[in-house]
Design a protein around this motif. Sequence first.
Motif, PDB file in Angstrom:
ATOM      1  N   UNK A   7      -1.286   0.395   0.009  1.00 38.60           N
ATOM      2  CA  UNK A   7       0.153   0.014   0.385  1.00 38.60           C
ATOM      3  C   UNK A   7      -0.109  -0.964   1.865  1.00 38.60           C
ATOM      4  N   UNK A   8      -1.154  -0.650   2.536  1.00 33.81           N
ATOM      5  CA  UNK A   8      -1.202  -1.632   3.772  1.00 33.81           C
ATOM      6  C   UNK A   8      -1.500  -3.090   3.386  1.00 33.81           C
ATOM      7  N   UNK A   9      -2.024  -3.453   2.276  1.00 35.92           N
ATOM      8  CA  UNK A   9      -2.079  -4.506   1.839  1.00 35.92           C
ATOM      9  C   UNK A   9      -1.058  -5.351   1.861  1.00 35.92           C
ATOM     10  N   UNK A  10       0.258  -4.593   1.487  1.00 34.23           N
ATOM     11  CA  UNK A  10       1.630  -5.177   1.332  1.00 34.23           C
ATOM     12  C   UNK A  10       2.247  -5.158   2.473  1.00 34.23           C
ATOM     13  N   UNK A  11       1.946  -4.079   3.168  1.00 32.37           N
ATOM     14  CA  UNK A  11       2.912  -4.027   4.510  1.00 32.37           C
ATOM     15  C   UNK A  11       2.393  -4.777   5.525  1.00 32.37           C
ATOM     16  N   UNK A  12       1.048  -4.992   5.866  1.00 35.59           N
ATOM     17  CA  UNK A  12       0.368  -5.725   6.815  1.00 35.59           C
ATOM     18  C   UNK A  12      -0.552  -6.876   6.462  1.00 35.59           C
ATOM     19  N   UNK A  13      -0.669  -7.026   5.151  1.00 36.92           N
ATOM     20  CA  UNK A  13      -1.374  -8.168   4.735  1.00 36.92           C
ATOM     21  C   UNK A  13      -2.728  -7.876   4.652  1.00 36.92           C
ATOM     22  N   UNK A  14      -3.704  -9.140   3.737  1.00 37.59           N
ATOM     23  CA  UNK A  14      -4.899  -8.857   3.773  1.00 37.59           C
ATOM     24  C   UNK A  14      -5.480 -10.402   3.530  1.00 37.59           C
ATOM     25  N   UNK A  40      -0.723 -12.547   3.262  1.00 33.43           N
ATOM     26  CA  UNK A  40      -1.433 -13.086   4.429  1.00 33.43           C
ATOM     27  C   UNK A  40      -1.004 -12.165   5.602  1.00 33.43           C
ATOM     28  N   UNK A  41       0.200 -11.867   5.696  1.00 31.36           N
ATOM     29  CA  UNK A  41       0.531 -10.915   6.997  1.00 31.36           C
ATOM     30  C   UNK A  41       1.272  -9.753   6.695  1.00 31.36           C
ATOM     31  N   UNK A  42       1.789  -9.675   5.301  1.00 34.39           N
ATOM     32  CA  UNK A  42       2.340  -8.311   4.774  1.00 34.39           C
ATOM     33  C   UNK A  42       3.949  -8.724   5.123  1.00 34.39           C
ATOM     34  N   UNK A  43       4.635  -7.481   4.470  1.00 32.68           N
ATOM     35  CA  UNK A  43       5.851  -7.636   4.434  1.00 32.68           C
ATOM     36  C   UNK A  43       6.573  -7.200   6.098  1.00 32.68           C
ATOM     37  N   UNK A  44       5.927  -6.460   6.668  1.00 35.33           N
ATOM     38  CA  UNK A  44       6.615  -6.001   8.043  1.00 35.33           C
ATOM     39  C   UNK A  44       6.179  -7.245   9.280  1.00 35.33           C
ATOM     40  N   UNK A  45       5.470  -8.152   8.966  1.00 38.31           N
ATOM     41  CA  UNK A  45       5.125  -9.145   9.904  1.00 38.31           C
ATOM     42  C   UNK A  45       5.744 -10.583   9.540  1.00 38.31           C
ATOM     43  N   UNK A  46       6.103 -10.658   8.307  1.00 39.32           N
ATOM     44  CA  UNK A  46       6.371 -11.954   7.934  1.00 39.32           C
ATOM     45  C   UNK A  46       7.544 -12.569   8.657  1.00 39.32           C
TER      46      UNK A  46
END
Length: 263
Positions: free
Chosen positions: A111-118, A186-192
């Motif tokens: 989930x971290x991949x989609x929340x904060x990006x990778x 890139x940055x995930x949903x929480x940081x877009x």
Amino acid sequence: MLDDFLVRAALAGVGVACATGPLGVFVVWRRMAYFGDATSHAAILGVALALAADMPVALGAALVAGAMGLTVAGLAGRGWAADTVLGVLAHAALGTGLVAISFVQGVRISLETFLFGDILAVSRMDLLTIWGGAALISALIAWRWNRLLLTTVNEDLAHADGVSPMRERLVLTLALALVVALSLKIVGALLISALLIIPAAAARALSRSPEEMVFGATALGAIAALAGLWASWHFDTPAGPSIVTASAALFVLSAVFGRLRRA
């Protein structure tokens, strides 16, 4: 050259900046920060639906983010308080998406991949998608530039000139959904929304015209992406949050420089 994951990450960061820069200035001018949050949070629900339906994640995120944008615009036009609608739908979509992902069978994801990006895991196909989407968004903003600018400045004047503010809001909504889909990895949903807002806000203090602000937001976004990657590599920090932190540092510097220049 593209075999180097850092080069791919840098190209991805610059590509996303080329998409968020032109769109971010309208988000700032129109005070649509919470709107950006709602669409980015809705992308998590799109990820869950895409995984369940065995479709591309970016496509699912774009479809649900666009549906969220249209829903918010429709409810706000029917007399609902825009901030209330945004708050309810954004958190509902994020919570529902996180719960829905846990029910997807046979898929092992973080989930971290989609929340904060990778951003460090960007592939060649991701690069093609990012730069293709950035080119599409830039072309769309350039095509609708005068109409978007006119409706942003004064909707009554736009009506008098034969321009439909509703149509231009729809253009921005669809463009925002595409940016969310491009930026999710890139940055995930929480940081877009931070990547949309902070470079544009920083460019405002340094610009004397709308066009300068667009180019400034794009340049500052690219610098933030490269600086964040450098910090992540040297200090072993998360790449997505490092990019946002670099954006915040650039905002502080631009605010100080702008104040000194006015003085």
